[in-house]
Every structure is written in structure tokens, then in C-alpha cells.
Write an enzyme that holds these catalytic residues in place. Structure first.
Site, PDB file in Angstrom:
ATOM      1  N   TYR A 110      62.632   8.838 -31.150  1.00  0.00           N
ATOM      2  CA  TYR A 110      61.341   8.228 -31.459  1.00  0.00           C
ATOM      3  C   TYR A 110      61.210   7.960 -32.947  1.00  0.00           C
ATOM      4  O   TYR A 110      62.031   8.412 -33.739  1.00  0.00           O
ATOM      5  CB  TYR A 110      60.196   9.125 -30.977  1.00  0.00           C
ATOM      6  CG  TYR A 110      59.960  10.357 -31.819  1.00  0.00           C
ATOM      7  CD1 TYR A 110      60.847  11.432 -31.796  1.00  0.00           C
ATOM      8  CD2 TYR A 110      58.849  10.449 -32.658  1.00  0.00           C
ATOM      9  CE1 TYR A 110      60.624  12.553 -32.577  1.00  0.00           C
ATOM     10  CE2 TYR A 110      58.622  11.573 -33.438  1.00  0.00           C
ATOM     11  CZ  TYR A 110      59.514  12.619 -33.394  1.00  0.00           C
ATOM     12  OH  TYR A 110      59.292  13.722 -34.169  1.00  0.00           O
TER      13      TYR A 110
ATOM     14  N   LYS B  25      66.338  12.054 -34.744  1.00  0.00           N
ATOM     15  CA  LYS B  25      64.917  12.178 -34.433  1.00  0.00           C
ATOM     16  C   LYS B  25      64.718  12.119 -32.917  1.00  0.00           C
ATOM     17  O   LYS B  25      64.309  11.094 -32.370  1.00  0.00           O
ATOM     18  CB  LYS B  25      64.119  11.089 -35.154  1.00  0.00           C
ATOM     19  CG  LYS B  25      62.638  11.413 -35.273  1.00  0.00           C
ATOM     20  CD  LYS B  25      61.972  10.498 -36.268  1.00  0.00           C
ATOM     21  CE  LYS B  25      60.459  10.621 -36.283  1.00  0.00           C
ATOM     22  NZ  LYS B  25      59.970  11.934 -36.682  1.00  0.00           N
TER      23      LYS B  25
ATOM     24  N   GLU C 191      63.053  22.663 -43.795  1.00  0.00           N
ATOM     25  CA  GLU C 191      62.017  21.623 -43.916  1.00  0.00           C
ATOM     26  C   GLU C 191      60.783  22.105 -43.183  1.00  0.00           C
ATOM     27  O   GLU C 191      60.764  23.223 -42.667  1.00  0.00           O
ATOM     28  CB  GLU C 191      62.523  20.292 -43.332  1.00  0.00           C
ATOM     29  CG  GLU C 191      62.915  20.378 -41.864  1.00  0.00           C
ATOM     30  CD  GLU C 191      63.461  19.071 -41.283  1.00  0.00           C
ATOM     31  OE1 GLU C 191      63.142  17.991 -41.807  1.00  0.00           O
ATOM     32  OE2 GLU C 191      64.203  19.149 -40.283  1.00  0.00           O
TER      33      GLU C 191
ATOM     34  N   LEU D  40      65.830  16.459 -40.944  1.00  0.00           N
ATOM     35  CA  LEU D  40      65.632  15.036 -40.713  1.00  0.00           C
ATOM     36  C   LEU D  40      65.497  14.389 -42.086  1.00  0.00           C
ATOM     37  O   LEU D  40      64.679  14.832 -42.905  1.00  0.00           O
ATOM     38  CB  LEU D  40      64.363  14.790 -39.889  1.00  0.00           C
ATOM     39  CG  LEU D  40      64.183  13.314 -39.534  1.00  0.00           C
ATOM     40  CD1 LEU D  40      65.147  12.925 -38.418  1.00  0.00           C
ATOM     41  CD2 LEU D  40      62.764  13.020 -39.113  1.00  0.00           C
TER      42      LEU D  40
HETATM   43  N1  PMP Z   1      61.299  16.422 -40.861  1.00  0.00           N
HETATM   44  C1  PMP Z   1      60.901  16.521 -39.583  1.00  0.00           C
HETATM   45  C2  PMP Z   1      61.437  17.618 -38.741  1.00  0.00           C
HETATM   46  C3  PMP Z   1      59.978  15.586 -39.066  1.00  0.00           C
HETATM   47  O1  PMP Z   1      59.591  15.669 -37.782  1.00  0.00           O
HETATM   48  C4  PMP Z   1      59.459  14.572 -39.911  1.00  0.00           C
HETATM   49  C5  PMP Z   1      58.434  13.606 -39.410  1.00  0.00           C
HETATM   50  N2  PMP Z   1      58.953  12.728 -38.480  1.00  0.00           N
HETATM   51  C6  PMP Z   1      59.920  14.509 -41.229  1.00  0.00           C
HETATM   52  C7  PMP Z   1      60.844  15.457 -41.671  1.00  0.00           C
HETATM   53  C8  PMP Z   1      59.450  13.436 -42.164  1.00  0.00           C
HETATM   54  O2  PMP Z   1      60.063  12.210 -41.857  1.00  0.00           O
HETATM   55  P1  PMP Z   1      59.352  10.826 -42.167  1.00  0.00           P
HETATM   56  O3  PMP Z   1      59.062  10.831 -43.645  1.00  0.00           O
HETATM   57  O4  PMP Z   1      60.356   9.809 -41.804  1.00  0.00           O
HETATM   58  O5  PMP Z   1      58.107  10.779 -41.348  1.00  0.00           O
END
Ligand code: PMP
Length: 285
Positions: free
Chosen positions: A31, A146, A179, A204
Site C-alpha cells: 500500500y 510497505k 523507526e 521503511l
Molecule cells: N516507517 C513506517 C514503518 C511507516 O509505516 C511509515 C508511514 N508509511 C513511515 C516510516 C514513513 O514513510 P512515509 O514518509 O513514506 O509516509
């Protein structure tokens, strides 16, 4: 309110997928969440590129050409009349009788929804910062993809909420912060160095993270991509989280203890504004 499901725009409450969808049974899907600010998608190209990468890691094809997926997204936003909100895109391997192995022939399930957001952060969260709690990182070995397999982050976020915190910071077995449960984690050291973990299979690689790194570089803010511990974060000048929906949001407490002086700092504020300005300068969606 409208949703998109496999070729159709449907009233949101009627939008549904089959009980044998592999997303439902196996979390066999990926997603993206893209923020809409004043009618513009934030970092749409980055999110689409990462969607392609996630699909390829799961050995799935695009459900439609990336251009077409983007076109559907724009049309769904238009139909919903949303100018500030978030777009959710989900692609699962599709519907097939339950069996772990990939089905021989199956077509992917593509779902999109749009949600209106009135305020991406409460004034109080920006003025005082948010609290995080730490929890062990019990996720799998491919956190760089993701996927919709989000049980560990669900449990982590619930624990944070029950502790009155906004986010959970996940702690690697080696004691460093990987994270947030749905965000990347950052600190600004006493020397003014911006620190966030380097991309690997343990995190991620946030699209917001990548933009913030670039914006920091353009502003001459020194950056180090490396791991840090909770102790280092507590001793830091600033801490914050980043994600599509939070941009850069100050973190002022970790497990009930203050980060630095316990107040949001100038680097977080500068980067948040820089990100908003960068999105506002883009072409309207
Ligand atoms: N880490 C994780 C585990 C996440 O779920 C997200 C949000 N999708 C992020 C980091 C931040 O990613 P983004 O800046 O692409 O939303």
C-alpha cells in the site's frame, strides 16, 4: 464519499473485496498513503516509485500502468471533492482459493480511498511536541517493503495510545531505535547534526524522510544517516518523527522523560515548514 475498487467508483459504504482476497487472508499486498495539501499530492512521484518497488519485491505486477493508477487517484480525489486529506492505495495479489503458493493466474485487487483531513497536526502538538513510548521491534525481516502486514505496528500504536503517547518507537534487539510504528525517527544532536537511521531492510525508507534529507542538505544542515539509541535521543537537542501525514512533528518526551529541554526546536520547525513550502510549490493535482 467515493471509493475505487477494481475498475469501479463506488459509494464508500458499499465498497468491498471478496472474502478470498489474499490481502485479507495472508496480508499478501502492499500500500501507499499520499497526503493532499491544498489540492496538491505531496511527493506523489516518490510514493508511486516506492509502490513499484514494493510490488516488485512481492513479485507482483502493477495492477495497471503507473500513469493509469495516478489518473484513477486524481479522479477519485476529484469525485470526493477533497483538497486536504489523504489518499490510500492498496494492491493485493488478488482473489483465489486459499493456498499459500501464488495462484497460477490471478488479477491483482486495486483499492483506493480518500479521506478528508481538517488538521494534520493539532496546534498543541506543534507547540508542545508529542510523546513517544518505546517497544521492542518484533516485526519481520523486510520492513523496507510497505506491506499490509501491519500487526506489530498495530499493537505498538495501541500500546502508545494506552500510555497516552502519540507514537511508539521500535527498539532493535541491538538497543538502537529502528523507526516509529508508522513514521521515521530523527534527532538533532547537541552539535546540531540531524540524525536518522540509514535505509536497510530494518526500516521503511520514508518518502517524507527522503525529501527532508534533501531539504536539510539544501539548507546546509549537517546530516548523518546512522542508528541512535534512546539515551542519545534523550540527550539530543531535538527529536521528531516524519511521515506522509505528519511531515516533521516534534517529539519532546520518550517514555515519560524529556528530550533535551523538553521543547520543540528550530530544526524540526524549519524542516516542517520547508516540506510544506516544497509541496505548495508543486503543480496542483
Ligand atoms: N516507517 C513506517 C514503518 C511507516 O509505516 C511509515 C508511514 N508509511 C513511515 C516510516 C514513513 O514513510 P512515509 O514518509 O513514506 O509516509
Amino acid at each position: 464519499r467515493w471509493a475505487y475498487v477494481n475498475g469501479r467508483y463506488l459509494p464508500h459504504r458499499q465498497a468491498a473485496v471478496h472474502v478470498e482476497d489474499r490481502g485479507f487472508q495472508f496480508a499478501d499486498g502492499v500500500y501507499e498513503v499520499v497526503t493532499l495539501l491544498d489540492g496538491r499530492f505531496a511527493d506523489l512521484d516518490g510514493h508511486m516509485e516506492r509502490l513499484g518497488r514494493s510490488l516488485s519485491e512481492l513479485r507482483m505486477d502493477w495492477p495497471a500502468a503507473p500513469r493509469v493508477v495516478t489518473m484513477i487517484a486524481r479522479e477519485l480525489v476529484r469525485r470526493n471533492g477533497v483538497r486536504n486529506g489523504s489518499l490510500y492505495i492498496q494492491v493485493t495479489r488478488g482473489v483465489a482459493p486459499r493456498d499459500f503458493k501464488f495462484p497460477a493466474s490471478v488479477s491483482a485487487t486495486l483499492v483506493m480511498t480518500v479521506k478528508r483531513v481538517t488538521a494534520f497536526a493539532k496546534p498543541e502538538q506543534l507547540e508542545k511536541g508529542v510523546a513517544v513510548v518505546t517497544v521492542p521491534d518484533i516485526r519481520w525481516g523486510r520492513c523496507d517493503i510497505k506491506t499490509v502486514g501491519l500487526l506489530a505496528p498495530v499493537l505498538a500504536k495501541q500500546q502508545a495510545a494506552e500510555s497516552g503517547a502519540y507514537e511508539a518507537w521500535l527498539i532493535d534487539p541491538d538497543g538502537t531505535v529502528t523507526e516509529g510504528s508508522s513514521s521515521n525517527a530523527w534527532i538533532v544532536t547537541q552539535d546540531g547534526v540531524l540524525v536518522t537511521r540509514a535505509p536497510s531492510q530494518k526500516i521503511l525508507n520514508g518518502i517524507t524522510r527522503l525529501s527532508l534529507l534533501r531539504l536539510a542538505g539544501e539548507r546546509g544542515i549537517p546530516v548523518e544517516e546512522r542508528s541512535f539509541t534512546v539515551e542519545e535521543a534523550l540527550a539530543a537537542r531535538e527529536a521528531f518523527v516524519s511521515s506522509a501525514g505528519t511531515f516533521a512533528l516534534p517529539v519532546t518526551r520518550i517514555d515519560g522523560k524529556p528530550v533535551g529541554e523538553g521543547k520543540p526546536g528550530p530544526v524540526t520547525r524549519t524542516l516542517r515548514q520547508a516540506y510544506l513550502d516544497y509541496v505548495a510549490a508543486g503543480v496542483p493535482s
